[in-house]
Scaffold this active site. Structure first.
Site, PDB file in Angstrom:
ATOM      1  N   ARG A  70      36.051   9.164 -42.885  1.00 28.64           N
ATOM      2  CA  ARG A  70      35.913   9.372 -41.216  1.00 28.64           C
ATOM      3  C   ARG A  70      37.421   9.338 -40.646  1.00 28.64           C
ATOM      4  O   ARG A  70      37.967  10.318 -40.154  1.00 28.64           O
ATOM      5  CB  ARG A  70      35.010   9.435 -40.385  1.00 28.64           C
ATOM      6  CG  ARG A  70      33.562   9.890 -41.404  1.00 28.64           C
ATOM      7  CD  ARG A  70      32.681   9.403 -40.090  1.00 28.64           C
ATOM      8  NE  ARG A  70      32.349   8.255 -40.847  1.00 28.64           N
ATOM      9  CZ  ARG A  70      31.177   7.431 -40.279  1.00 28.64           C
ATOM     10  NH1 ARG A  70      30.347   8.295 -39.157  1.00 28.64           N
ATOM     11  NH2 ARG A  70      31.193   6.163 -40.325  1.00 28.64           N
ATOM     12  N   ASN A 129      35.284   4.677 -36.368  1.00 26.88           N
ATOM     13  CA  ASN A 129      35.297   5.785 -37.512  1.00 26.88           C
ATOM     14  C   ASN A 129      35.957   6.632 -37.680  1.00 26.88           C
ATOM     15  O   ASN A 129      36.274   7.322 -38.787  1.00 26.88           O
ATOM     16  CB  ASN A 129      33.388   6.551 -37.378  1.00 26.88           C
ATOM     17  CG  ASN A 129      32.552   5.536 -37.647  1.00 26.88           C
ATOM     18  OD1 ASN A 129      32.524   3.763 -37.882  1.00 26.88           O
ATOM     19  ND2 ASN A 129      31.600   5.517 -36.392  1.00 26.88           N
TER      20      ASN A 129
HETATM   21  C1  UD1 Z   1      26.572   1.510 -38.867  1.00 27.73           C
HETATM   22  C2  UD1 Z   1      24.982   1.549 -38.402  1.00 27.73           C
HETATM   23  C3  UD1 Z   1      24.652   2.117 -37.252  1.00 27.73           C
HETATM   24  C4  UD1 Z   1      24.888   1.452 -36.358  1.00 27.73           C
HETATM   25  C5  UD1 Z   1      26.854   1.334 -36.121  1.00 27.73           C
HETATM   26  C6  UD1 Z   1      27.738   0.974 -34.994  1.00 27.73           C
HETATM   27  C7  UD1 Z   1      24.048   1.534 -40.724  1.00 27.73           C
HETATM   28  C8  UD1 Z   1      23.210   1.874 -42.105  1.00 27.73           C
HETATM   29  N1  UD1 Z   1      24.367   2.610 -39.663  1.00 27.73           N
HETATM   30  O1  UD1 Z   1      27.113   2.846 -38.995  1.00 27.73           O
HETATM   31  O2  UD1 Z   1      23.420   1.453 -37.145  1.00 27.73           O
HETATM   32  O3  UD1 Z   1      24.632   2.287 -35.514  1.00 27.73           O
HETATM   33  O4  UD1 Z   1      26.972   1.108 -37.287  1.00 27.73           O
HETATM   34  O5  UD1 Z   1      29.147   1.422 -35.446  1.00 27.73           O
HETATM   35  O6  UD1 Z   1      24.593   0.202 -40.920  1.00 27.73           O
HETATM   36  N2  UD1 Z   1      30.443  -1.349 -44.969  1.00 27.73           N
HETATM   37  C9  UD1 Z   1      30.569  -2.032 -46.135  1.00 27.73           C
HETATM   38  N3  UD1 Z   1      29.869  -1.619 -47.432  1.00 27.73           N
HETATM   39  C10 UD1 Z   1      29.773  -0.019 -47.584  1.00 27.73           C
HETATM   40  C11 UD1 Z   1      29.622   0.663 -46.286  1.00 27.73           C
HETATM   41  C12 UD1 Z   1      29.677  -0.357 -44.961  1.00 27.73           C
HETATM   42  O7  UD1 Z   1      31.193  -3.341 -46.674  1.00 27.73           O
HETATM   43  O8  UD1 Z   1      28.841  -0.438 -48.603  1.00 27.73           O
HETATM   44  C13 UD1 Z   1      30.899  -1.763 -43.793  1.00 27.73           C
HETATM   45  C14 UD1 Z   1      32.106  -1.231 -43.009  1.00 27.73           C
HETATM   46  O9  UD1 Z   1      33.384  -1.598 -43.508  1.00 27.73           O
HETATM   47  C15 UD1 Z   1      32.081  -1.225 -41.501  1.00 27.73           C
HETATM   48  C16 UD1 Z   1      30.473  -1.277 -41.797  1.00 27.73           C
HETATM   49  O10 UD1 Z   1      30.160  -1.747 -42.086  1.00 27.73           O
HETATM   50  O11 UD1 Z   1      32.904  -2.189 -40.771  1.00 27.73           O
HETATM   51  C17 UD1 Z   1      29.866  -0.165 -40.730  1.00 27.73           C
HETATM   52  O12 UD1 Z   1      30.245   0.508 -41.999  1.00 27.73           O
HETATM   53  P1  UD1 Z   1      30.451   2.931 -41.275  1.00 27.73           P
HETATM   54  O13 UD1 Z   1      30.626   3.458 -42.251  1.00 27.73           O
HETATM   55  O14 UD1 Z   1      31.243   2.901 -40.293  1.00 27.73           O
HETATM   56  O15 UD1 Z   1      28.610   2.736 -40.721  1.00 27.73           O
HETATM   57  P2  UD1 Z   1      28.178   3.268 -39.520  1.00 27.73           P
HETATM   58  O16 UD1 Z   1      27.840   4.385 -40.138  1.00 27.73           O
HETATM   59  O17 UD1 Z   1      28.985   3.311 -38.311  1.00 27.73           O
HETATM   60 MG    MG Z   2      30.655   2.364 -37.945  1.00 26.67          MG
END
Ligand code: UD1
Ligand code: MG
Length: 458
Positions: free
Chosen positions: A17, A229
């Site tokens: 995003r 995001n």
């Molecule tokens: C996530 C939470 C959501 C919460 C929000 C808060 C989950 C499923 N959802 O959503 O409930 O309200 O954060 O901001 O966890 N990441 C990895 N590997 C991956 C995917 C993500 O390391 O495969 C890391 C990203 O770099 C990031 C964090 O995890 O730092 C959160 O990922 P993101 O995709 O931003 O999750 P949200 O959709 O924001």
């Molecule tokens: Mg996030």
């Protein structure tokens, strides 16, 4: 120190995003990559062991965070649950608490982390999540509770029903688990959801289903909830962070005339009674002493500035300035300059990779590069150190008390001796001995009556 606690920071996501070539957690807020803010908060909470899960742009993440943390690699971004699973071998089969944090929540403070940890331990939960109430919960996971307020689990925005989307209490993205309970659950996650990802958030409901105690613990400051995001959220976060830093300096005795147009990166230090004028940017790694005047329209990057200095309408990069140094208006100090006490660098002067001794003046329109200039030197207007022949850079040395007349070219490598003079307009090719006068220009010829007879009417 929070003994027995290991923090795992999830930083492997791409951050689609953001529409960026750069991994999301590397984007800076207040001059510091987001993931470093989270590391800082964890360290402030005295959690010593930190594991970073990196994947997309692994090397760059490692370069900014450094080597005093451990790393786990997620080769494919299959979701936050899958990311945490990659840290399982490092966590091992031991008792203790695992604190898990998203890497995209830059406003989180050490205080937020500490009080969350404390509440988690006091409540004796198998798993808990930090929650917050926000005005616009779009995009966040919602906290589900029953009528009595008991915490049931988390539903992601994309999977939520219309009714659930009206819930204002959200998951911040910070969790605590009892280590043994967590590891058993992680292996059981599936991808039966809208995004076909392994959701870390599902662990909570699964723990509860296996009769373990879970808690959603509200944060005292709803600002912590602000995750990044997309670029709009990044801009919003940056504005909050800059305001936070400006307020910190105001409380410490710095005068800031226009807080909304003064941009101070995190960890910048400014001494008492210094005045920051509008459109001043103090970038990461900068320290300014007391009783200085900085700005307007000035950028200082990674530079130490002494006391009683004045820097106006200028750019200063990666240098070191003594006390009572005046720079500008309209000067540019490029990286590698060391200016001793009382130096003046004035209008439209550029200085690069040079040391300048006490009280020396470079007042107007000069270029000084790769030079070593001693104390008490006067550099006349328009002086240029000719340091580059298209292939190599060469040094210029000017000894104490020398006087360089206006518009001189000093062809490097060259040395101007102690108290020597260079006549205005000279192009100096050879060293000038101490105490000598160098004149290196054409002698003036006046042709008497030259105009008469050549110009009509004369
Ligand atoms: C996530 C939470 C959501 C919460 C929000 C808060 C989950 C499923 N959802 O959503 O409930 O309200 O954060 O901001 O966890 N990441 C990895 N590997 C991956 C995917 C993500 O390391 O495969 C890391 C990203 O770099 C990031 C964090 O995890 O730092 C959160 O990922 P993101 O995709 O931003 O999750 P949200 O959709 O924001
Ligand atoms: Mg996030």
């Amino acid at each position: 120190m929070a003994t027995g606690t290991t923090a795992v920071i999830l930083a492997a996501g791409i951050g689609k995003r953001m529409q960026s070539q750069r991994a999301k957690v590397l984007h800076e807020v207040g001059g510091k990559p987001m993931v470093c803010h989270v590391v800082h908060a964890v360290r402030q909470a005295r959690v010593e062991r930190i594991i970073i899960v990196a994947g997309h742009q692994y090397d760059q993440v490692q370069a900014v965070v450094g080597n005093d943390v451990e790393y786990a690699r997620q080769t494919e971004p299959l979701g936050t649950g899958h990311a945490l699973l990659q840290a399982a071998p490092l966590l091992g089969d031991q008792d203790g608490t695992v604190l898990v944090l998203n890497g995209d929540i830059p406003l989180l403070t050490g205080q937020d982390v500490s009080s969350f940890l404390t509440q988690h331990l006091l409540g004796e939960y198998a798993g808990s999540v930090l929650s917050a109430r926000v005005d616009d919960a779009t995009g966040y996971g919602r906290i589900l509770r029953d009528e009595s307020g008991e915490f049931l689990g988390i539903v992601e925005h994309n999977d939520a029903s219309d009714v659930q989307r009206r819930i204002e209490e959200i998951n911040v993205g910070v969790y605590c688990f009892d280590s043994r309970c967590l590891l058993g659950q992680l292996a059981l996650l599936d991808r039966q959801n809208q995004q076909e990802e392994y959701y870390l958030t599902d662990v909570i409901a699964n723990l509860r289903a296996s009769s373990q105690a879970v808690g959603a613990l509200p944060a005292s400051d709803p600002l912590v909830a602000k995750g990044v995001n997309d670029r709009r959220q990044l801009a919003e976060m940056a504005a909050i962070m800059y305001r936070r830093e400006v307020n910190r300096l105001l409380d410490e005795g710095v005068t800031i005339l226009a807080p909304d147009t003064t941009f101070v990166d995190c960890d910048v230090e400014v001494g008492q009674d210094t005045i920051l004028w509008p459109m001043t940017f103090l970038k990461a790694g900068t320290r300014v002493g007391h009783s200085c005047e900085i700005g307007p329209n000035t950028t200082i990057h990674k530079t130490w500035v002494g006391d009683n200095c004045r820097i106006q309408e200028s750019v200063v990069e990666e240098g070191r300035l003594g006390n009572e140094v005046h720079v500008g208006p309209y000067a540019h100090l490029r990286p590698g300059c060391h200016l001793e006490d009382g130096v003046r660098v004035g209008n439209f002067a550029e200085v690069k990779n040079s040391s300048v001794g006490r009280g020396t003046k470079i007042s107007h329109h000069s270029y000084i590069g790769d030079s070593e200039i001693a104390a008490g030197v006067n550099i006349g207007a328009g002086t240029v150190t000719v340091n580059y022949d298209g292939h190599h850079k060469y040094p210029t040395v000017i000894e104490e008390g020398a006087f360089i007349g206006c518009n001189a070219n000093l062809l490097a490598p060259v040395r101007i001796g102690r108290r020597a003079y260079v006549a205005a307009g000279s192009t100096v090719e050879h060293d000038v001995p101490a105490g000598a006068l160098a004149i290196a220009r054409q002698r003036q010829i006046n042709k008497e009556n030259w105009v008469k007879g050549r110009v009509k009417g004369e």
